[in-house]
Design an enzyme around this catalytic site. Structure first.
Site, PDB file in Angstrom:
ATOM      1  N   TYR A 116      -4.491  33.679  67.108  1.00 11.61           N
ATOM      2  CA  TYR A 116      -3.740  32.227  67.876  1.00 11.61           C
ATOM      3  C   TYR A 116      -2.185  32.527  67.752  1.00 11.61           C
ATOM      4  O   TYR A 116      -1.452  32.974  67.445  1.00 11.61           O
ATOM      5  CB  TYR A 116      -3.838  31.423  66.825  1.00 11.61           C
ATOM      6  CG  TYR A 116      -3.218  30.219  67.019  1.00 11.61           C
ATOM      7  CD1 TYR A 116      -4.422  28.922  68.048  1.00 11.61           C
ATOM      8  CD2 TYR A 116      -2.460  29.162  66.149  1.00 11.61           C
ATOM      9  CE1 TYR A 116      -3.056  27.993  68.264  1.00 11.61           C
ATOM     10  CE2 TYR A 116      -1.308  28.821  66.722  1.00 11.61           C
ATOM     11  CZ  TYR A 116      -2.152  27.286  67.464  1.00 11.61           C
ATOM     12  OH  TYR A 116      -1.863  26.600  67.925  1.00 11.61           O
ATOM     13  N   GLY A 165      -3.787  24.293  69.902  1.00 11.77           N
ATOM     14  CA  GLY A 165      -4.459  23.219  69.648  1.00 11.77           C
ATOM     15  C   GLY A 165      -6.003  23.184  69.908  1.00 11.77           C
ATOM     16  O   GLY A 165      -6.967  24.455  69.399  1.00 11.77           O
ATOM     17  N   HIS A 199       4.040  20.413  77.471  1.00 10.17           N
ATOM     18  CA  HIS A 199       4.504  19.972  75.860  1.00 10.17           C
ATOM     19  C   HIS A 199       6.173  19.076  76.147  1.00 10.17           C
ATOM     20  O   HIS A 199       6.186  18.134  75.268  1.00 10.17           O
ATOM     21  CB  HIS A 199       4.568  20.476  75.299  1.00 10.17           C
ATOM     22  CG  HIS A 199       3.495  21.484  74.782  1.00 10.17           C
ATOM     23  ND1 HIS A 199       2.118  21.622  75.454  1.00 10.17           N
ATOM     24  CD2 HIS A 199       2.934  20.860  72.687  1.00 10.17           C
ATOM     25  CE1 HIS A 199       1.424  21.853  74.602  1.00 10.17           C
ATOM     26  NE2 HIS A 199       1.782  21.706  73.719  1.00 10.17           N
ATOM     27  N   ASN A 233       6.859  24.863  67.137  1.00  8.82           N
ATOM     28  CA  ASN A 233       6.447  24.057  65.980  1.00  8.82           C
ATOM     29  C   ASN A 233       7.710  24.169  65.011  1.00  8.82           C
ATOM     30  O   ASN A 233       7.690  25.376  64.302  1.00  8.82           O
ATOM     31  CB  ASN A 233       5.476  25.401  65.722  1.00  8.82           C
ATOM     32  CG  ASN A 233       4.626  24.679  65.957  1.00  8.82           C
ATOM     33  OD1 ASN A 233       3.827  24.370  66.109  1.00  8.82           O
ATOM     34  ND2 ASN A 233       3.227  25.445  67.566  1.00  8.82           N
ATOM     35  N   ARG A 268      27.847  -8.807  41.410  1.00  5.61           N
ATOM     36  CA  ARG A 268      27.797  -8.512  40.048  1.00  5.61           C
ATOM     37  C   ARG A 268      26.853  -6.870  39.649  1.00  5.61           C
ATOM     38  O   ARG A 268      26.919  -6.546  39.238  1.00  5.61           O
ATOM     39  CB  ARG A 268      27.748  -9.440  38.660  1.00  5.61           C
ATOM     40  CG  ARG A 268      26.590 -10.200  38.259  1.00  5.61           C
ATOM     41  CD  ARG A 268      26.418 -11.083  37.174  1.00  5.61           C
ATOM     42  NE  ARG A 268      25.593 -12.375  37.424  1.00  5.61           N
ATOM     43  CZ  ARG A 268      24.892 -12.446  36.888  1.00  5.61           C
ATOM     44  NH1 ARG A 268      24.215 -11.427  35.450  1.00  5.61           N
ATOM     45  NH2 ARG A 268      24.017 -13.452  36.946  1.00  5.61           N
TER      46      ARG A 268
END
Length: 535
Positions: free
Chosen positions: A70, A77, A100, A213, A304
């Site tokens: 891969y 993907g 992309h 990535n 306060r």
């Protein structure tokens, strides 16, 4: 008021070192801020170069393997099942980056993109991504030349990391797409790189994937927000001290022994700050008398309970800083090259850890701003301001004073509440259901940046209003009966903005105090009057 040692030290810290050396280990938060905001140069260390050479050797050996791997010899993907022949793998990397780089909308701020590029460079330097040293060196060259890729605000789902923003940066080192040059002009990347003497790079196996990535953009936004909010929570303590005096409040609730009864981290620091800021005040001393105590049993919560809220902001910041530290020490890619030479897919690119704290900080900022707005409103209301003119007007009815300045605060706080709605609880599946749960961390970072701007402005309005109230109560800053630290802040405000008088154009005065808050000069003025900086 910029002559104090604290202010000088703050300016030195902002300017940072001459350059940052990126090694295999993590960057420091201040390194990222120095490069992102102040243009500090970066250089790649020898340990990083050697680590990248070793891991690149692993990738090159797998490129010759007939089995699919891969990111090296497959698609991405949902297309990871398709094996790519060797002669088309460089095209694969180019196609990945080009497709992309699909963001849209207004360009993201320069400092965000610079932080993103530096964080990606740091991950490359770990030697766990398999890129060649030349790729990392191109990122350093673009940063040092002041070249910033154009990235639209929409496009990242925060998983697999900040894909679209990172892709625009990878596209720029390829000599494609658009960038802002060092002068801020938007131009073709090829022209700007050529002028800077930076050669475009042709990406090889896995390198395109390694450049896109990561959680680098959301991490950069987190680091800068934490830096800003650390200053702003101290500013909130200063603003509270001014308002306590303007409303003739008491400092008794800030006593150390009361806060040891609830040892929440940060609360004691805020209470101690308020004690120090109010020390030596003639106005506070007057509230300790019998008549005052009979008519004012308790101050409102917005006065306060400030240490409890500001302390909670500090605790949230500490948690966010811890998460940011873990992320800075991470090597995020998919797949990664392990130390023993394996190449493994993983889910480390998921932005959930960063997205959660980005959202958490937006909640804390909104609540802190909301409390500031409530304190401001009390100073403008004759039923609660204990003797101040309506809306701090010079001649109420003829003049409106700070009436609409509070409207501005209210509008900002209302938006900040919307910005505090978490982005990280949302998820829209993508990539044909392969990426079926995403973090939305990028969106969380962008809305936090707007929230940080919002709280800056809200605190500025409170400080401007409290300074006016104190001048009206005190007869002017030169006759100050306020605490020395409060008086120093009043003088800083008056160095930019005139004192009380008839109504005048108010927006520029608000912007002057916004600048004092943003630049750290409000806190610096208080620090100068104290024996040590505020916590």
């Amino acid at each position: 008021m910029t002559s104090s040692k604290t202010a000088a030290s703050d300016r030195l810290q902002r300017s940072g070192p001459a350059r940052i050396t990126v090694e295999t280990g993590p960057l420091r938060p201040e390194d990222v801020v120095a490069v992102a905001r102040h243009g500090v140069d970066v250089v790649l260390g020898e340990s990083a170069v050697e680590a990248m050479r070793l891991s690149r050797g692993v990738i090159e050996s797998l490129a010759e393997d007939p089995l699919p791997h891969y990111g090296v010899s497959t698609g991405f993907g949902a297309l990871a099942v398709k094996q790519i022949p060797p002669q088309r793998r460089r095209q694969l990397q180019r196609s990945l980056v080009r497709s992309h780089a699909s963001s849209s909308g207004a360009p993201v701020d320069r400092e965000v993109i610079r932080s993103l590029m530096l964080n990606r460079l740091s991950t490359m330097a770990t030697g766990r991504t398999g890129v060649r040293p030349e790729v990392a060196q191109r990122y350093a060259a673009l940063l040092n030349a002041g070249i910033t890729p154009v990235v639209g605000e929409y496009g990242s789902l925060g998983c697999s990391g900040d894909l679209a923003p990172l892709s625009h940066c990878a596209l720029a080192v390829m000599g494609e797409g658009e960038v802002f040059d060092a002068a801020g002009a938007r131009r073709p990347a090829a022209d700007v790189l050529a002028e800077a003497g930076v050669d475009p790079i042709e990406l090889q196996e896995k390198e395109g994937l390694a450049l896109i990535n990561g959680t680098d953009g959301m991490l950069g936004m987190l680091l800068m927000a934490v830096t800003d909010l650390r200053r702003l929570v101290r500013t909130a303590d200063v603003a509270t001290a001014l308002t306590v005096e303007a409303l003739r409040g008491t400092d008794a609730v800030f006593s150390a022994d009361l806060h040891t009864l609830r040892p929440q981290p940060g609360q004691a620091d805020s209470a101690a700050n308020l004690r120090r800021l109010l020390a030596g005040s003639e106005m506070i001393a007057e509230t300790r008398g019998g008549d005052h105590r009979q008519t004012r049993v308790q101050d409102a919560y917005s006065l306060r309970c400030a240490p409890q809220v500001h302390g909670a902001v500090r605790s949230t910041l500490s948690h966010a800083e811890a998460v940011a530290g873990y992320e800075l020490a991470s090597a995020i890619d998919n797949p990664v090259v392990t130390i023993d030479g394996r190449v493994e897919s993983n889910g480390n690119f998921h932005g959930a850890p960063v997205g959660y704290v980005l959202d958490f900080l937006a909640i804390a900022a909104a609540d802190c701003a909301s409390m500031s707005e409530r304190r401001t409103d009390r100073m403008l209301d004759t039923s609660r301001s204990h003797g101040l003119n309506a809306f701090l007007a010079d001649d109420p009815g003829v003049d409106s004073g700070h009436m609409i300045a509070q409207y501005t605060q209210a509008g900002i706080v209302s938006e900040m509440k919307r910005l505090a709605v978490p982005a990280s609880v949302d998820s829209i599946p993508s990539s044909a259901m392969q990426e079926d749960h995403v973090s939305m961390g990028w969106a969380a970072g962008l809305k936090l940046r707007r929230a940080v701007d919002g709280i800056t402005r809200v605190l500025a309005v409170e400080i401007l209003t409290a300074a006016r109230g104190l001048d009206m109560r005190d007869g002017g800053v030169l006759a100050a009966r306020t605490a020395p630290a409060v008086t120093a802040v009043r003088r800083a405000v008056r160095s930019r903005v005139e004192g009380p008088g008839t109504d005048r154009y108010l927006a520029p005065e608000i912007e002057e105090v916004v600048a004092l808050v943003r630049d750290g000069e409000i806190v610096a003025a208080a620090d100068e009057a104290l024996d040590a900086p505020l916590a």
